[in-house]
Design an enzyme around this catalytic site. Structure first.
Site, PDB file in Angstrom:
ATOM      1  CG  ASN A  21      -1.777   1.225   1.332  1.00 48.23           C
ATOM      2  OD1 ASN A  21      -1.808   2.036   0.403  1.00 48.23           O
ATOM      3  ND2 ASN A  21      -2.488   1.372   2.435  1.00 48.23           N
ATOM      4  N   GLY A 187       2.710   2.537  10.811  1.00 43.43           N
ATOM      5  CA  GLY A 187       3.674   3.619  10.651  1.00 43.43           C
ATOM      6  C   GLY A 187       4.393   4.006  11.926  1.00 43.43           C
TER       7      GLY A 187
HETATM    8  P1  13P Z   1       3.140   0.542   7.716  1.00 43.07           P
HETATM    9  O1  13P Z   1       3.654  -0.758   7.130  1.00 43.07           O
HETATM   10  O2  13P Z   1       3.883   1.732   7.230  1.00 43.07           O
HETATM   11  O3  13P Z   1       3.019   0.462   9.195  1.00 43.07           O
HETATM   12  O4  13P Z   1       1.645   0.725   7.138  1.00 43.07           O
HETATM   13  C1  13P Z   1       0.750  -0.309   7.261  1.00 43.07           C
HETATM   14  C2  13P Z   1      -0.466   0.037   6.486  1.00 43.07           C
HETATM   15  O5  13P Z   1      -1.224   0.903   6.875  1.00 43.07           O
HETATM   16  C3  13P Z   1      -0.708  -0.688   5.234  1.00 43.07           C
HETATM   17  O6  13P Z   1      -1.986  -0.442   4.751  1.00 43.07           O
END
Ligand code: 13P
Length: 265
Positions: A21, A187
């Site tokens: 994503n 994140g």
């Molecule tokens: P991260 O891998 O950056 O934590 O994001 C996860 C996410 O929201 C994927 O849709």
């Protein structure tokens, strides 16, 4: 939480699915560079894992151009309208996604719930719209830290599953991808422990079994999302109810996304 019956899993074969994503990152030019590097890392023969890239809408044509009909990587969109067409400024329809050849659409991501006020009922309409157009929803669910610490994990997940999938047939549910993404892990660099992630996935599969039947529960693919990276992907993916990953930050570089895919083989 009840652990999933492992004897069932031995007879099941759910193809792992790893999706990138990209969120609001990577425009058309950068996508071409990404794919040039990514193609060197991943061969089309690698059929053991479904690989998906979910770019911003505007980047999708560039990704399709580079893939040039290669079906070893599926492409998804990050959202879709619940309407057919017409005066809905800023929206993108399922017809448009089909015209570009999108196979998947991410729906109900926590960032859309948080910043755009999307509710389970609204997301349900989009899921139905995607299914009617032959596009596979990657339906995102997950609790906030406050909800987890307040003992609401199971209530939240259950309502997201039941309300978000309301009115779907067991067959439709069997074909879905559901991404469990605890909001506190997105994140932040904080990954759910493999055991906590497995518990949540087993719970989600149990809710699906209770609502749509065991066959749908055995077939639906459940991804984990939230700070997945090459270093933790293999352990997460080795859990019996985790069938893949929805990856944000670590999917912005071809080598680290490829490493996560290899961890799922
Ligand atoms: P991260 O891998 O950056 O934590 O994001 C996860 C996410 O929201 C994927 O849709």
């Amino acid at each position: 939480m009840a652990r999933h019956n492992k004897t069932i899993l031995i007879t099941m074969s759910r193809t792992p699915i790893i999706a990138a994503n990209w969120k609001m990152n990577i425009g058309p030019a950068e996508a071409k560079e990404f794919l040039a590097a990514f193609k060197n890392e991943i061969t089309c023969e690698c059929k053991a894992v479904d690989k998906v890239i979910v770019p911003p809408f505007i980047t999708i044509p560039a990704v399709m151009e580079v893939l040039n009909g290669c079906t070893c990587v599926g492409v998804g969109a990050q959202d879709v309208s619940d309407r057919d067409n017409g005066a809905f400024t800023g929206e993108i329809s399922t017809t448009m996604l089909n015209e570009l050849g999108c196979k998947y659409v991410v729906l109900g991501h926590s960032e859309r719930r948080q910043y755009h006020g999307e509710t389970n009922a609204y997301i349900n309409k989009k899921i139905k719209k995607a299914l009617a157009a032959g596009i596979i929803p990657i339906y995102c669910i997950g609790e906030t830290l406050e909800q987890r610490e307040g003992g609401q994990l199971e209530t939240v997940l259950k309502s997201q599953v039941v309300e978000g999938l309301e009115g779907l047939t067991a067959e439709e549910v069997a074909g879905l991808v559901i991404a469990y993404e605890p909001v506190w892990a997105i994140g932040t660099g904080k990954t759910a422990s493999a055991a906590d992630a497995q518990d949540a996935h087993a719970f989600i599969r149990g809710v699906i079994a209770a609502t749509f039947g065991q066959d749908a529960a055995d077939k639906v693919r459940l991804q984990y999302g939230g700070s997945v990276k090459p270093g933790n992907a293999a352990e997460l993916m080795s859990q019996p109810d985790i069938d893949g990953a929805l990856v944000g930050g670590a999917a912005l570089k071809a080598d680290s996304f490829a490493a996560i895919i290899k961890a799922a083989v």
